[in-house]
Design a protein around this motif. Structure first.
Motif, PDB file in Angstrom:
ATOM      1  N   UNK A  72       0.863  -1.176   0.000  1.00 33.50           N
ATOM      2  CA  UNK A  72       0.000   0.000   0.000  1.00 33.50           C
ATOM      3  C   UNK A  72       0.897   1.222   0.000  1.00 33.50           C
ATOM      4  N   UNK A  73       0.750   2.089  -0.998  1.00 29.65           N
ATOM      5  CA  UNK A  73       1.633   3.246  -1.155  1.00 29.65           C
ATOM      6  C   UNK A  73       0.831   4.537  -1.021  1.00 29.65           C
ATOM      7  N   UNK A  74       1.370   5.466  -0.238  1.00 28.38           N
ATOM      8  CA  UNK A  74       0.741   6.770  -0.083  1.00 28.38           C
ATOM      9  C   UNK A  74       1.807   7.855  -0.152  1.00 28.38           C
ATOM     10  N   UNK A  75       1.371   9.087  -0.420  1.00 30.91           N
ATOM     11  CA  UNK A  75       2.251  10.258  -0.405  1.00 30.91           C
ATOM     12  C   UNK A  75       1.810  11.157   0.733  1.00 30.91           C
ATOM     13  N   UNK A  76       2.769  11.550   1.561  1.00 25.69           N
ATOM     14  CA  UNK A  76       2.445  12.343   2.741  1.00 25.69           C
ATOM     15  C   UNK A  76       3.244  13.637   2.728  1.00 25.69           C
ATOM     16  N   UNK A  77       2.538  14.774   2.764  1.00 23.53           N
ATOM     17  CA  UNK A  77       3.179  16.087   2.812  1.00 23.53           C
ATOM     18  C   UNK A  77       3.341  16.498   4.270  1.00 23.53           C
ATOM     19  N   UNK A  78       4.557  16.928   4.611  1.00 23.79           N
ATOM     20  CA  UNK A  78       4.850  17.361   5.974  1.00 23.79           C
ATOM     21  C   UNK A  78       5.581  18.698   5.931  1.00 23.79           C
ATOM     22  N   UNK A  79       5.714  19.321   7.096  1.00 23.31           N
ATOM     23  CA  UNK A  79       6.417  20.606   7.195  1.00 23.31           C
ATOM     24  C   UNK A  79       7.866  20.374   7.598  1.00 23.31           C
ATOM     25  N   UNK A  80       8.664  21.438   7.484  1.00 28.03           N
ATOM     26  CA  UNK A  80      10.052  21.353   7.932  1.00 28.03           C
ATOM     27  C   UNK A  80      10.115  21.167   9.448  1.00 28.03           C
ATOM     28  N   UNK A  81       9.123  21.676  10.131  1.00 30.25           N
ATOM     29  CA  UNK A  81       9.036  21.430  11.582  1.00 30.25           C
ATOM     30  C   UNK A  81       8.887  19.939  11.863  1.00 30.25           C
ATOM     31  N   UNK A  82       8.054  19.248  11.060  1.00 28.39           N
ATOM     32  CA  UNK A  82       7.892  17.800  11.226  1.00 28.39           C
ATOM     33  C   UNK A  82       9.213  17.070  10.983  1.00 28.39           C
ATOM     34  N   UNK A  83       9.999  17.563  10.018  1.00 34.47           N
ATOM     35  CA  UNK A  83      11.306  16.966   9.741  1.00 34.47           C
ATOM     36  C   UNK A  83      12.212  17.098  10.962  1.00 34.47           C
ATOM     37  N   UNK A  84      12.174  18.265  11.605  1.00 31.24           N
ATOM     38  CA  UNK A  84      13.022  18.505  12.772  1.00 31.24           C
ATOM     39  C   UNK A  84      12.524  17.757  14.003  1.00 31.24           C
ATOM     40  N   UNK A  85      11.208  17.681  14.158  1.00 32.81           N
ATOM     41  CA  UNK A  85      10.627  17.102  15.362  1.00 32.81           C
ATOM     42  C   UNK A  85      10.491  15.589  15.270  1.00 32.81           C
ATOM     43  N   UNK A  86      10.137  15.075  14.066  1.00 31.05           N
ATOM     44  CA  UNK A  86       9.824  13.660  13.964  1.00 31.05           C
ATOM     45  C   UNK A  86       8.553  13.357  14.728  1.00 31.05           C
TER      46      UNK A  86
END
Length: 231
Positions: A72-86
């Motif tokens: 099952x494949x999906x595309x998820x858009x996140x913010x740079x804050x999400x990149x830093x926070x995890x």
């Protein structure tokens, strides 16, 4: 047949005589060809033949591999804050029976376009493959694990030096000293304050210094500059 008798028996005798008197039909009768079989994947005939060649363990491995093809494949858009926070994020998956909510962990320091596979997290025990996309950040410029922020200061602050405060990507305030005589387009480096990845490696934070003149300048300042320039 001319003397009478059982009609069905007579037909069998006649059929046997026709076969024995025809060489091609007799050969076909003596050497029958096997009937064609349907080797559909997963059918008993396929399993018997595959197992006889590779063994039952080989068939089980093939069957398991065949089932795992349906990721099952999906595309998820996140913010740079999400990149830093995890951290955890709930995503919704559409299934034939409705919508299923699944919690996934966003790896820190993930890059745009990276694929992350979550084993057996999707419905029916399938693997979930997430392609991460990162939204553009209006404040921060990213290069790997390094982050750069622009800071525009009045020219006097570069000449005389000053202290500024910036807020990092996670909201922490950082006090930084701008040395006297700092040139425009200077980049000040704050070591180890950039993004951190899942392997605990961390980049740096850079402050890109730009400058501007104030809209109104005190005539006394202009006169002092002119006197200094004429010496």
């Amino acid at each position: 047949p001319d003397r009478g008798g059982d009609q069905a028996m007579m037909q069998e005798i006649q059929q046997a005589y026709d076969i024995l008197s025809d060489p091609q039909r007799r050969q076909a009768h003596d050497n029958p060809q096997p009937q064609s079989m349907n080797f559909g994947f997963g059918g008993p005939e396929f399993q018997d033949i595959f197992s006889s060649i590779f063994g039952q363990q080989g068939f089980d491995h093939f069957n398991a591999q065949n089932q795992r093809r349906g990721h099952v494949r999906i595309e998820l858009w996140i913010s740079l804050y999400d990149v830093a926070q995890g951290g955890s994020r709930t995503v919704s998956l559409s299934t034939p029976t409705g919508v299923t909510a699944i919690d996934i962990d966003i790896p820190r320091g993930i890059n745009d376009g990276n694929h992350v596979q979550y084993p057996k997290l999707a419905p029916n025990g399938q693997d979930l493959v997430v392609t991460y996309r990162i939204n553009h950040d209006p404040v921060w410029e990213r290069q790997g694990l390094n982050l750069t922020i622009n800071k525009n200061l009045v020219i006097w602050d570069l000449i005389l030096g000053t202290e500024i405060t910036i807020t990092d990507i996670l909201g922490k305030e950082l006090a930084t000293r701008i040395p006297p005589g700092t040139q425009p387009n200077t980049k000040l480096r704050l070591k180890g304050l950039g993004l951190r990845d899942h392997q605990d490696q961390q980049g740096d934070l850079f402050i890109h210094i730009t400058t501007h003149l104030p809209p109104k300048i005190d005539p006394a300042i202009l006169q002092a500059i002119q006197n200094h320039a004429s010496k």
